[in-house]
Design a protein around this motif. Structure first.
Motif, short mmCIF file in Angstrom:
data_model
loop_
_atom_site.label_atom_id
_atom_site.label_comp_id
_atom_site.label_asym_id
_atom_site.label_seq_id
_atom_site.Cartn_x
_atom_site.Cartn_y
_atom_site.Cartn_z
N LEU A 61 6.00 2.94 9.73
CA LEU A 61 6.20 1.59 10.26
C LEU A 61 7.54 1.04 9.79
N ALA A 62 7.90 1.29 8.53
CA ALA A 62 9.18 0.80 8.01
C ALA A 62 10.34 1.37 8.81
N ALA A 63 10.25 2.66 9.16
CA ALA A 63 11.33 3.28 9.94
C ALA A 63 11.46 2.62 11.31
N ALA A 64 10.32 2.35 11.95
CA ALA A 64 10.35 1.72 13.27
C ALA A 64 10.91 0.31 13.20
N LEU A 65 10.52 -0.42 12.17
CA LEU A 65 10.99 -1.80 12.00
C LEU A 65 12.48 -1.83 11.71
N THR A 66 12.94 -0.92 10.89
CA THR A 66 14.36 -0.87 10.55
C THR A 66 15.19 -0.56 11.80
N THR A 67 14.70 0.38 12.61
CA THR A 67 15.40 0.73 13.85
C THR A 67 15.49 -0.48 14.78
N ALA A 68 14.46 -1.33 14.72
CA ALA A 68 14.43 -2.53 15.58
C ALA A 68 15.29 -3.66 15.02
N GLY A 69 15.90 -3.44 13.86
CA GLY A 69 16.82 -4.43 13.31
C GLY A 69 16.27 -5.29 12.20
N ALA A 70 15.06 -5.01 11.75
CA ALA A 70 14.47 -5.80 10.68
C ALA A 70 14.95 -5.32 9.32
N ALA A 71 14.93 -6.21 8.34
CA ALA A 71 15.18 -5.84 6.95
C ALA A 71 13.82 -5.61 6.31
N VAL A 72 13.63 -4.42 5.71
CA VAL A 72 12.32 -4.03 5.22
C VAL A 72 12.41 -3.60 3.75
N ALA A 73 11.50 -4.14 2.94
CA ALA A 73 11.34 -3.70 1.55
C ALA A 73 9.94 -3.13 1.42
N GLN A 74 9.84 -1.92 0.89
CA GLN A 74 8.55 -1.24 0.81
C GLN A 74 8.06 -1.17 -0.62
N MET A 75 6.76 -1.51 -0.80
CA MET A 75 6.10 -1.41 -2.09
C MET A 75 4.71 -0.81 -1.86
N ALA A 76 4.56 0.49 -2.14
CA ALA A 76 3.30 1.21 -1.89
C ALA A 76 2.93 1.05 -0.42
N ASP A 77 1.74 0.49 -0.13
CA ASP A 77 1.33 0.35 1.27
C ASP A 77 1.73 -0.99 1.85
N GLU A 78 2.54 -1.76 1.13
CA GLU A 78 2.97 -3.08 1.59
C GLU A 78 4.43 -3.05 2.02
N LEU A 79 4.71 -3.80 3.07
CA LEU A 79 6.08 -3.99 3.52
C LEU A 79 6.38 -5.48 3.54
N VAL A 80 7.56 -5.85 3.11
CA VAL A 80 8.04 -7.23 3.24
C VAL A 80 9.15 -7.20 4.28
#
Length: 302
Positions: free
Chosen positions: A232-251
């Motif tokens: 999900l983080a990869a898809a969100l980043t490709t869509a232009g979002a800024a993503v921080a990942q912590m275990a199963d959580e994304l900000v």
């Protein structure tokens, strides 16, 4: 009701209040917020007839304070808890106020009990702590059972029990249909007390809104939980979002809840939580007033 109309107050070359207009309505606690020097205390003093406006006006129930015949019956205020003669007892201080407005001694004893000073009523105010003086100031404000109340930094000097007491008192007064205006520097306390907020900076109105809407205006990010966070983080980043990942959580910042949900669905990634996180009242306040702070310590707000 309190109405402030194009109020301006200058002290020589210094403009403390600059064309300020707002209305404080009954039935809710209205927080009056702003950094030091924003004009909050000057505005309250103008409402109470203690400072003469340079221009504009401040009205209580449609009249200037000076025109109210028995003002304690219509408006009460705690503006300066130290403005009491230290040689007087609490009872004597309230008694002369009561006599000036045709209020009986039974009411004096009643309000002293209500603010928790019944047992200290015959003690001289000079021996009171700051918290006790604050309680005495509240007693003076409610002495005439007024429909309009102003409190300037009312929790100063109060212990945790006292802070909760004044919070509950202000909310109870508003629930009775009274108009309650309270200024404070304690953003966490205002978040628990106020229903509506007025934010001022350098004498001007910056924002007027409900407490909930104030925080909602400053959406910070979205908390996302998924059993496939990396995908999900990869898809969100490709869509232009800024993503921080912590275990199963994304900000996630840069996309809203609906956009994140649609993107997860399109990529077949399950989502267990989508929680938009707004700024706290303190964060919203700092964002609103950052350009109006006159004095800031080195390194602050960087």
């Amino acid at each position: 009701m309190i109405e402030v109309r194009e109020l301006t107050k200058r002290y020589g070359r210094v403009t403390a209040v600059d064309g300020l207009s707002f209305t404080v309505r009954p039935g809710r606690v209205t927080g009056f917020l702003g950094p030091n020097g924003a004009g909050k205390s000057t505005t309250m003093r103008a409402i109470m007839g203690l400072d003469l406006p340079t221009s504009g006006e401040a009205l209580v129930n449609g009249r200037r304070y000076q025109a109210i015949e028995r003002p304690l019956h219509e408006v009460g205020a705690l503006l300066d808890a130290s403005a009491v003669h230290g040689g007087r007892t609490a009872f004597d201080h309230l008694d002369w106020l009561a006599r000036s407005n045709g209020i009986g001694r039974a009411r004096v004893l009643e309000v002293l009990d209500r603010v928790g000073l019944g047992s200290a009523a015959r003690r001289r105010v000079g021996g009171y702590s700051l918290g006790m003086r604050q309680r005495l100031g509240v007693a003076a404000a409610i002495l005439g059972d007024p429909a309009v109340l102003l409190f300037d930094e009312p929790v100063n000097g109060l212990d945790p029990e006292g802070i909760r007491w004044i919070r509950e008192l202000m909310r109870a007064l508003a629930a009775e249909g009274r108009t309650v205006l309270v200024s404070s520097h304690l953003m966490s306390e205002m978040a628990l007390t106020a229903d509506h907020v007025l934010v001022v900076g350098r004498g001007r109105l910056i924002a007027e809104t409900s407490m909930a809407d104030l925080s909602a205006q400053f959406k910070r990010d979205v908390l996302v939980r998924s059993p496939r966070p990396t995908a999900l983080a990869a898809a969100l980043t490709t869509a232009g979002a800024a993503v921080a990942q912590m275990a199963d959580e994304l900000v996630v910042a840069g996309l809203d809840v609906a956009e994140i949900g649609d993107l997860a669905f399109a990529h077949g990634v399950p989502v267990h939580e989508l929680t938009p996180r707004s700024a706290s009242l303190e964060e919203a306040f700092l964002q609103l007033t950052g350009e109006t702070v006159d004095y800031r310590a080195e390194g602050a707000n960087r």
